[in-house]
Scaffold this motif. Structure first.
Motif, PDB file in Angstrom:
ATOM      1  N   LEU A 219      63.746 -29.290 -33.445  1.00 56.84           N
ATOM      2  CA  LEU A 219      62.532 -28.260 -33.120  1.00 56.84           C
ATOM      3  C   LEU A 219      63.159 -27.156 -31.570  1.00 56.84           C
ATOM      4  O   LEU A 219      62.812 -27.959 -30.669  1.00 56.84           O
ATOM      5  N   PRO A 220      63.703 -26.535 -32.273  1.00 60.56           N
ATOM      6  CA  PRO A 220      64.723 -25.898 -30.942  1.00 60.56           C
ATOM      7  C   PRO A 220      63.463 -24.690 -30.464  1.00 60.56           C
ATOM      8  O   PRO A 220      63.258 -24.397 -31.213  1.00 60.56           O
ATOM      9  N   PRO A 221      63.286 -25.092 -29.180  1.00 59.75           N
ATOM     10  CA  PRO A 221      62.521 -24.177 -28.320  1.00 59.75           C
ATOM     11  C   PRO A 221      62.673 -22.056 -29.193  1.00 59.75           C
ATOM     12  O   PRO A 221      63.592 -22.264 -29.528  1.00 59.75           O
ATOM     13  N   VAL A 222      61.466 -21.193 -28.972  1.00 59.81           N
ATOM     14  CA  VAL A 222      62.183 -20.614 -29.712  1.00 59.81           C
ATOM     15  C   VAL A 222      62.287 -19.811 -29.256  1.00 59.81           C
ATOM     16  O   VAL A 222      62.954 -18.217 -30.070  1.00 59.81           O
TER      17      VAL A 222
ATOM     18  N   PRO B  80      58.354 -23.889 -31.552  1.00 60.16           N
ATOM     19  CA  PRO B  80      58.115 -23.713 -32.710  1.00 60.16           C
ATOM     20  C   PRO B  80      57.456 -24.920 -34.161  1.00 60.16           C
ATOM     21  O   PRO B  80      57.849 -25.657 -35.093  1.00 60.16           O
ATOM     22  N   LEU B  81      56.066 -25.019 -33.674  1.00 53.92           N
ATOM     23  CA  LEU B  81      54.981 -26.247 -34.291  1.00 53.92           C
ATOM     24  C   LEU B  81      54.388 -25.583 -35.094  1.00 53.92           C
ATOM     25  O   LEU B  81      54.093 -23.892 -34.759  1.00 53.92           O
ATOM     26  N   SER B  82      53.761 -26.339 -35.850  1.00 49.96           N
ATOM     27  CA  SER B  82      53.123 -25.909 -36.762  1.00 49.96           C
ATOM     28  C   SER B  82      51.357 -25.958 -36.418  1.00 49.96           C
ATOM     29  O   SER B  82      51.498 -26.484 -35.356  1.00 49.96           O
ATOM     30  N   ALA B  83      50.426 -25.098 -36.871  1.00 46.36           N
ATOM     31  CA  ALA B  83      49.288 -25.436 -36.526  1.00 46.36           C
ATOM     32  C   ALA B  83      48.889 -27.185 -36.410  1.00 46.36           C
ATOM     33  O   ALA B  83      48.383 -27.241 -35.698  1.00 46.36           O
TER      34      ALA B  83
ATOM     35  N   ALA C 115      58.201 -36.279 -32.165  1.00 49.04           N
ATOM     36  CA  ALA C 115      59.044 -36.820 -33.183  1.00 49.04           C
ATOM     37  C   ALA C 115      57.935 -37.202 -34.067  1.00 49.04           C
ATOM     38  O   ALA C 115      58.119 -37.461 -35.408  1.00 49.04           O
ATOM     39  N   ASP C 116      56.802 -38.251 -33.578  1.00 47.06           N
ATOM     40  CA  ASP C 116      55.599 -38.211 -34.746  1.00 47.06           C
ATOM     41  C   ASP C 116      55.283 -37.544 -35.047  1.00 47.06           C
ATOM     42  O   ASP C 116      54.482 -37.778 -36.656  1.00 47.06           O
ATOM     43  N   VAL C 117      54.992 -36.587 -35.276  1.00 44.17           N
ATOM     44  CA  VAL C 117      54.024 -35.382 -35.544  1.00 44.17           C
ATOM     45  C   VAL C 117      55.490 -33.828 -36.660  1.00 44.17           C
ATOM     46  O   VAL C 117      54.993 -33.887 -37.128  1.00 44.17           O
ATOM     47  N   ARG C 118      56.547 -34.653 -36.060  1.00 47.69           N
ATOM     48  CA  ARG C 118      57.637 -33.918 -36.375  1.00 47.69           C
ATOM     49  C   ARG C 118      57.605 -33.529 -38.291  1.00 47.69           C
ATOM     50  O   ARG C 118      57.068 -34.822 -38.753  1.00 47.69           O
TER      51      ARG C 118
END
Lengths: 342, 342, 342, 342
Positions: free
Chosen positions: B279-282, B293-296, B339-342
């Motif tokens: 999840l590299p920063p935008v 860069p997460l989804s809702a 990590a859990d929500v990835r």
């Protein structure tokens, strides 16, 4: 080392222990910003209880100038006229903040007696309504007044009835509201009810807080959109809990009222002492301010001795103010200095 | 009980020990009101040293909104245009305060890249000068920017030269100025010089103070009458020392810069960890803000797990902010949750 | 049918032929908008000649309220204090426009005699300078005054010297400036020089124009950016030539001064007649306004007979005003009606 | 001598005979000041009839800038957000007047197509409501738009329904409202109804008046206290009848609509001619404005030949505007000049 506490202003005192403890407690953990924290919620609840109005809207701001000017801007349109006493703080000590926040809103001096508005002055004030002069929209009164006097509940009620009969909103500058409650032996709720305040500023700074006033809209409809006004005016703190927690400290403990009663008592002692010295205050001492009949040279000598006072040039007298933390020994030392310059 | 410190905002953190100790020390005795106290004098001196300008004028105010809007109202006339980046806090997060304090002053969006104004945009901005649109009067830039980026000294200097060649005043919103100095490894004086700031807001609140920003006019002529403006705007505290003393605490001790460097380091760790998780920063993480860069739905899961983040709707990404008191274990716990929500 | 012209106000009169002819001439062809037309250029030139200051900056606006308030907003900061006479039009008849245009600017009542500011009042006014009250920034005087009196050139010069010694800017509300010039037998340039006006409002509306005042900055540096202010305040007409051309009409022809002299002469006749009827004006009649010592019931009878007058409630007297087009027969009829109610 | 009438702006034209005759008639006798005259009463009545709303409140002001900004200040609080199209006159051509009159009120650009607001943009606009950004309070649309297009009644109704569903007030800048009515073949009442305008500016200046716009509050409650606002803002003329009488002239005679239809017809002819020359307007010509696809050098040649045009830098094209008094021969001459530079 012993250092006497002076009488120049109740703004020179510091933070009381009740407030400081709460501030420190609020610092223990992270908390949501912008007033979404539990300290702010609790402080708002306590102020609502204080004024006896569960539906009241409460906003903490940083200064009395902001509290008063924002209150007037919420109650009055830019073309509004606000009737005030000649000694009103909003008129003489806030650098035009009411007109700045209120976008042109005008203060108009009404007849007053010892700092208190005369109810009979409201009818001619209201009767002026005309596009050429402006729209009489509100009165603003101070309790205690800037001359150290206190409206009785009956006087407040008479003013309220006059204001309402002329459809004028009512703003109360309560920078020293606790001192008035202590003087009258009434609750803040009694006082708010008698005054019929649409917007009531409950002073904290002069009474042991680091710096905060509670702006209370007794009538919640007058507070519509006020959260926006506070933010736009730069009065919404991000770490709001440090503004709120000290309120929790002084209200839960009863210190808010107790401190004011103490300051009043010290002022009564000081007044009695001055009278014994042949320097009776220029008017009745009803709260924590005493106006002494000194000459300029006497005042200079006092200042040189470490006791500077503020000269009230319009109504006369040198002002001595007792604080929440004034000690009997401070009064004693001051009276000795007074005796020396007499 | 152990409670992790969140990453939603650096406004959720509290008061650092350096600031709190100074505040408590300032409470030991009475002191003159309205900034005539020794703490305020010392704090002003320290800020002047910080910015390397002995003749600078320094004013402490309560909020960043007030600091920015008052600065712009001092630099620009009511018909002034202020060029800003699309993400500028003054534009998107201050409820119109610049126009309110500045009496109609308009913000105009200029071209920018990753939160930084493009120097090439200043010529067309300045060329508009015409009574029909307004007078290009200033630019306002944020350092760090609202997108977590930091202008290099060379970039600042280029912008400064462009602004000066078009006779535009320069305002710097430095709510996170210490983080920028820490990032650049330069002194605040270097940064102020490179930016050519006429008015520089030195942020304190997000960096361990209870709530205060220092507004600095590097060019003292720009501060003419500013003491009146501050008072009229309700930003002059009577017990001013409680606003000033925390500055003494963090500046004398070096904590102001040290805290920011710590927050930046924590952010770098968090960014590296997120990258390891895929999840590299935008965008590049240059100070204490990371945009993930997460989804809702990922963000919802995170919030449910006790890690709410702020969604930056325009430029994308969920924002995580490290504070002066973020701990390595907080970063670790957050990364596990991530990590859990990835 | 014959209709007498009343005396309620000089605002009830219409457009003089000189002005109307010019307006019609300006309508013959298309012309550039927003004041870029030749009529505006010519009118500006004529006003510069009138005030004897080639470098003066001239702006035509629609109303006296706008002219005065914009002038003050250009001369004073939002925290400025403007000293005025108790009867000042800006104070009593402009609905708070100075504070609205000036963003909080405050008017402060100074001592005055028969509508004229007392030069001795300027020192204490200026001495107040303090952030708590505001910054004494200017005085605003009316020539003629609202009480129908006229400052002599010596009185103006004394006031000017006092103002300058206290670094106060000078604003002159000249809604009836032509009447003052006619009274004093001086040029407008003489008057402007004596008054030391930084901003001088040269009245047109009351003197035969459809509605326009010329705002003149004798010191062009005071007019910096004023074109922006005028536009932002909604006072820049697109078909500006219809505001300017009437000025060309009354200035080229000399009607501006001639009309005022006529109005003054009619007022003198009316005053003499009233005196013969045992109703001597309450103060010296120096221009075109007369204040008559009528009772309320006399005034009612007069109004019922078709001669409404305006009651000046503060200083006393019913005001009768002669216009540029008042005829001897109007004065005669009015005196007959006055005799009837005596 | 023959002089062609140019196409740079409809502000370069003069006063139509219907308006001038009424102005001259209003000058025959004295009349009460400040709008208490019969001409103003009649003009207000005619505007109420025009908009088909007997209870509408009507105010005549001097400029479009004042009309628009005062309307917005009446509809919106200082912390209000007003959604506008990118080309909106209030945004690009009024020097920040909305923020000045509205005390900080902010304009926010919404999505639009050919100058017309997109109804779908209102939901996200309204959804922003938050103290950090401001309160979405109104939309402001122009009919005709600044790009020469005209909303259909259905488009207006769709926008109105969207605005109302989000509790947004509706302001219509109708500087060229008559041209829109002429285009749509509808009454102004139909248009006002479809637009759901809370405040409707009915343009007069561009359509044959010397300089006046009628500000109409269809919903009279929105006009509460507006008479005070108008006065405070310097927009109440003492000789108000000269502002009102021209309205009587153009409305009683039907000239207001007839002139606009004529200007539209001339524009259609000009557009057709340009198209024949291989210079088709950059978008559909729906009222009296044509945007021509000229190069800068072509435009320079045209200007040198006596036909200066205004360059619309954002949306492209050189603007030619037909006036109420544009003649067929003016169009012919212009087209010949256009052919020469082609």
């Amino acid at each position: 080392m012993h250092r006497p506490r002076g009488f120049r202003s109740d703004n020179t005192s510091g933070i009381c222990s009740e407030a400081l403890r709460a501030l420190i407690a609020a610092n223990e953990e992270h908390a949501p910003a912008y007033g979404e924290d539990p300290w702010t919620a609790r402080a708002m609840e306590l102020v609502r209880e204080l004024v006896g109005t569960p539906e009241a809207e409460v906003f903490f701001v940083f200064t009395g100038t902001a509290a008063n000017a924002l209150a007037l801007s919420a109650l009055c349109p830019p073309h509004g006229l606000v009737g005030v006493a000649p000694a009103a703080h909003v008129l003489t000590d806030e650098c035009g903040a009411p007109g700045f926040f209120g976008h042109g809103l005008q203060l108009q001096v009404l007849s007053a007696h010892e700092g208190k508005l005369d109810p009979a002055g409201l009818a001619p004030f209201a009767a002026q309504a005309d596009v050429h002069i402006g729209k009489p929209a509100a009165i603003s009164l101070s309790q205690c007044t800037e001359l150290g006097t206190v409206y009785s509940l009956a006087q407040l009620a008479e003013l309220r009835d006059a204001a309402r009969s002329h459809r004028l909103r009512i703003h109360v500058d309560g920078a020293r509201l606790a001192n008035a409650c202590a003087r009258l032996g009434c609750t803040t709720a009694d006082l708010a009810l008698a005054a019929g305040a649409d917007a009531l500023v409950v002073g904290g700074t002069k009474n042991g807080l680091p710096g905060s006033e509670a702006l209370v809209f007794l009538d919640p409809t007058a507070a519509e959109d006020f959260a926006f006004r506070r933010k736009q005016a730069g009065q919404l703190g991000s770490k709001q809990r440090f503004l709120s927690a000290p309120w929790v400290g002084v209200l839960e403990s009863g210190a808010w009222l107790r401190h004011a009663a103490h300051a009043n008592a010290m002022a009564a002692d000081l007044a009695a002492g001055a009278e014994r010295l042949g320097l009776p205050p220029v008017r009745a001492v009803e709260a924590n301010e005493i106006f002494l009949p000194l000459s300029a040279s006497q005042a200079e000598l006092l200042a040189a001795a470490g006791w500077p006072l503020y000269f009230e040039s319009v109504w006369g007298g040198y002002r001595a103010v007792c604080s929440w933390d004034t000690r009997a020994e401070d009064v004693g030392e001051f009276l000795r200095a007074l005796a020396d310059v007499r």
